[in-house]
Motif scaffolding. Structure first.
Motif, PDB file in Angstrom:
ATOM      1  N   ARG A  73       0.792  -1.052   0.086  1.00 56.78           N
ATOM      2  CA  ARG A  73       0.144   0.207   0.335  1.00 56.78           C
ATOM      3  C   ARG A  73       0.678   1.468   0.105  1.00 56.78           C
ATOM      4  N   ARG A  74       2.226   0.674   0.266  1.00 57.31           N
ATOM      5  CA  ARG A  74       3.231   2.396   0.176  1.00 57.31           C
ATOM      6  C   ARG A  74       3.166   2.966  -1.337  1.00 57.31           C
ATOM      7  N   PRO A  75       3.298   3.905  -1.275  1.00 58.52           N
ATOM      8  CA  PRO A  75       3.459   3.690  -3.218  1.00 58.52           C
ATOM      9  C   PRO A  75       5.213   4.507  -2.872  1.00 58.52           C
ATOM     10  N   ARG A  76       5.511   3.764  -4.333  1.00 52.63           N
ATOM     11  CA  ARG A  76       7.448   3.945  -4.540  1.00 52.63           C
ATOM     12  C   ARG A  76       6.940   4.515  -5.715  1.00 52.63           C
ATOM     13  N   PRO A  77       8.543   5.099  -6.468  1.00 48.50           N
ATOM     14  CA  PRO A  77       8.711   6.491  -7.190  1.00 48.50           C
ATOM     15  C   PRO A  77       8.572   5.271  -8.851  1.00 48.50           C
ATOM     16  N   ASP A  78       8.956   4.407  -8.621  1.00 50.41           N
ATOM     17  CA  ASP A  78       8.917   3.174 -10.215  1.00 50.41           C
ATOM     18  C   ASP A  78       6.463   3.139 -10.441  1.00 50.41           C
ATOM     19  N   GLN A  79       6.291   3.550  -9.446  1.00 49.75           N
ATOM     20  CA  GLN A  79       5.135   3.606  -9.604  1.00 49.75           C
ATOM     21  C   GLN A  79       4.130   5.257 -10.508  1.00 49.75           C
ATOM     22  N   ARG A  80       2.854   4.946 -10.242  1.00 51.80           N
ATOM     23  CA  ARG A  80       1.681   6.215 -10.666  1.00 51.80           C
ATOM     24  C   ARG A  80       0.123   6.072  -9.579  1.00 51.80           C
ATOM     25  N   PHE A  81      -0.423   7.049  -9.919  1.00 54.11           N
ATOM     26  CA  PHE A  81      -1.514   7.181  -9.511  1.00 54.11           C
ATOM     27  C   PHE A  81      -2.210   7.654 -10.760  1.00 54.11           C
ATOM     28  N   ARG A  82      -3.870   7.023 -10.977  1.00 50.56           N
ATOM     29  CA  ARG A  82      -4.239   7.699 -11.900  1.00 50.56           C
ATOM     30  C   ARG A  82      -5.851   7.685 -11.514  1.00 50.56           C
ATOM     31  N   GLU A  83      -6.830   8.605 -12.560  1.00 52.33           N
ATOM     32  CA  GLU A  83      -7.452   9.017 -11.815  1.00 52.33           C
ATOM     33  C   GLU A  83      -8.575   9.638 -12.920  1.00 52.33           C
ATOM     34  N   GLY A  84      -9.068   8.431 -13.287  1.00 56.64           N
ATOM     35  CA  GLY A  84     -10.028   8.266 -15.072  1.00 56.64           C
ATOM     36  C   GLY A  84      -8.750   8.179 -15.717  1.00 56.64           C
ATOM     37  N   ALA A  85      -9.111   9.585 -16.633  1.00 58.01           N
ATOM     38  CA  ALA A  85      -7.877   9.339 -17.685  1.00 58.01           C
ATOM     39  C   ALA A  85      -6.522  10.256 -17.291  1.00 58.01           C
ATOM     40  N   ARG A  86      -6.708  10.695 -16.188  1.00 61.03           N
ATOM     41  CA  ARG A  86      -5.595  11.260 -15.512  1.00 61.03           C
ATOM     42  C   ARG A  86      -4.483  10.528 -14.864  1.00 61.03           C
ATOM     43  N   ILE A  87      -3.295  10.387 -15.470  1.00 61.75           N
ATOM     44  CA  ILE A  87      -2.094   9.557 -14.511  1.00 61.75           C
ATOM     45  C   ILE A  87      -1.469  10.675 -14.333  1.00 61.75           C
ATOM     46  N   PHE A  88      -0.546  10.313 -13.006  1.00 60.01           N
ATOM     47  CA  PHE A  88       0.740  10.937 -12.338  1.00 60.01           C
ATOM     48  C   PHE A  88       1.368   9.507 -11.784  1.00 60.01           C
ATOM     49  N   ARG A  89       2.849  10.193 -12.276  1.00 55.49           N
ATOM     50  CA  ARG A  89       3.513   9.486 -12.364  1.00 55.49           C
ATOM     51  C   ARG A  89       4.880  10.091 -11.209  1.00 55.49           C
ATOM     52  N   ILE A  90       4.861   9.340 -10.036  1.00 57.11           N
ATOM     53  CA  ILE A  90       5.487   9.146  -8.909  1.00 57.11           C
ATOM     54  C   ILE A  90       6.604   9.947  -8.502  1.00 57.11           C
ATOM     55  N   ILE A  91       7.692  10.765  -8.090  1.00 56.39           N
ATOM     56  CA  ILE A  91       8.470  10.710  -8.559  1.00 56.39           C
ATOM     57  C   ILE A  91       9.294  10.985  -6.928  1.00 56.39           C
ATOM     58  N   ALA A  92       8.838  11.349  -5.671  1.00 57.34           N
ATOM     59  CA  ALA A  92       9.202  10.274  -4.745  1.00 57.34           C
ATOM     60  C   ALA A  92       8.086  10.567  -3.625  1.00 57.34           C
ATOM     61  N   VAL A  93       8.190  10.037  -2.099  1.00 58.37           N
ATOM     62  CA  VAL A  93       7.365   9.783  -0.923  1.00 58.37           C
ATOM     63  C   VAL A  93       8.839   9.939   0.102  1.00 58.37           C
ATOM     64  N   ALA A  94       7.593  10.643   0.540  1.00 60.42           N
ATOM     65  CA  ALA A  94       8.201  10.655   2.046  1.00 60.42           C
ATOM     66  C   ALA A  94       7.144  10.881   2.801  1.00 60.42           C
ATOM     67  N   GLU A  95       7.290  11.001   4.874  1.00 64.04           N
ATOM     68  CA  GLU A  95       6.769  11.424   5.786  1.00 64.04           C
ATOM     69  C   GLU A  95       6.325  12.598   5.571  1.00 64.04           C
ATOM     70  N   ALA A  96       5.108  13.063   6.069  1.00 65.63           N
ATOM     71  CA  ALA A  96       3.613  14.373   5.414  1.00 65.63           C
ATOM     72  C   ALA A  96       4.202  14.767   6.940  1.00 65.63           C
ATOM     73  N   ASP A  97       4.443  14.297   7.780  1.00 58.11           N
ATOM     74  CA  ASP A  97       3.869  14.706   9.867  1.00 58.11           C
ATOM     75  C   ASP A  97       4.802  13.908  10.399  1.00 58.11           C
ATOM     76  N   VAL A  98       5.365  14.978  11.552  1.00 57.43           N
ATOM     77  CA  VAL A  98       5.993  13.753  12.341  1.00 57.43           C
ATOM     78  C   VAL A  98       5.541  12.835  12.892  1.00 57.43           C
ATOM     79  N   GLN A  99       3.942  13.016  13.002  1.00 59.72           N
ATOM     80  CA  GLN A  99       3.579  11.529  13.662  1.00 59.72           C
ATOM     81  C   GLN A  99       3.867  10.511  12.581  1.00 59.72           C
ATOM     82  N   GLY A 100       3.908  10.383  11.594  1.00 60.95           N
ATOM     83  CA  GLY A 100       3.974   9.551  10.440  1.00 60.95           C
ATOM     84  C   GLY A 100       2.366   9.024  10.073  1.00 60.95           C
ATOM     85  N   ARG A 101       2.079   9.605   9.874  1.00 66.28           N
ATOM     86  CA  ARG A 101       0.341   9.087   9.864  1.00 66.28           C
ATOM     87  C   ARG A 101      -0.018   9.545   8.519  1.00 66.28           C
ATOM     88  N   PHE A 102       0.401  10.422   7.924  1.00 70.20           N
ATOM     89  CA  PHE A 102       0.468  11.073   6.448  1.00 70.20           C
ATOM     90  C   PHE A 102       1.749  11.181   5.333  1.00 70.20           C
TER      91      PHE A 102
END
Length: 113
Positions: A73-102
């Motif tokens: 379930r954890r995204p990686r830079p070789d993956q992508r997100f899709r929303e209908g016809a829109r495609i978002f190539r993942i470049i980097a993944v990082a913790e968004a908050d100190v608690q590690g919730r996002f």
């Protein structure tokens, strides 16, 4: 992160899989791994010189609920997100908050060919 993200967009996480193309070679197909509820935030933009002149590039920040390292379930830079016809190539993944919730995924929207 100053505020809780508004996870209102359903994005499908996809991973590349190599498959025979029927002509003796291989092609890449995208396998869906599951849906993440996300918030899309504008990121940095820049202009670059392309073959036909200047071209704009905008990166997005996609915020999702965290998943542990090693989880499918954890995204990686070789993956992508899709929303209908829109495609978002993942470049980097990082913790968004100190608690590690996002997690925050830096992504580039791919234009259709």
């Amino acid at each position: 992160m100053s505020r809780a993200p508004q996870l209102t967009r359903a994005l499908v996480l996809e991973s590349p899989v190599t498959a025979p193309d029927g002509a003796g070679g291989f092609s890449t197909i995208w396998q869906a791994l599951g849906t993440h509820w996300a918030e899309l935030r504008p990121g940095s933009g820049r202009e670059r010189l392309a073959t036909l002149g200047p071209s704009g590039e905008v990166r997005l920040r996609i915020v999702i609920r965290a998943a542990p390292e090693g989880s499918d379930r954890r995204p990686r830079p070789d993956q992508r997100f899709r929303e209908g016809a829109r495609i978002f190539r993942i470049i980097a993944v990082a913790e968004a908050d100190v608690q590690g919730r996002f997690l925050v995924c830096t992504a580039q929207e791919e234009l259709p060919a």
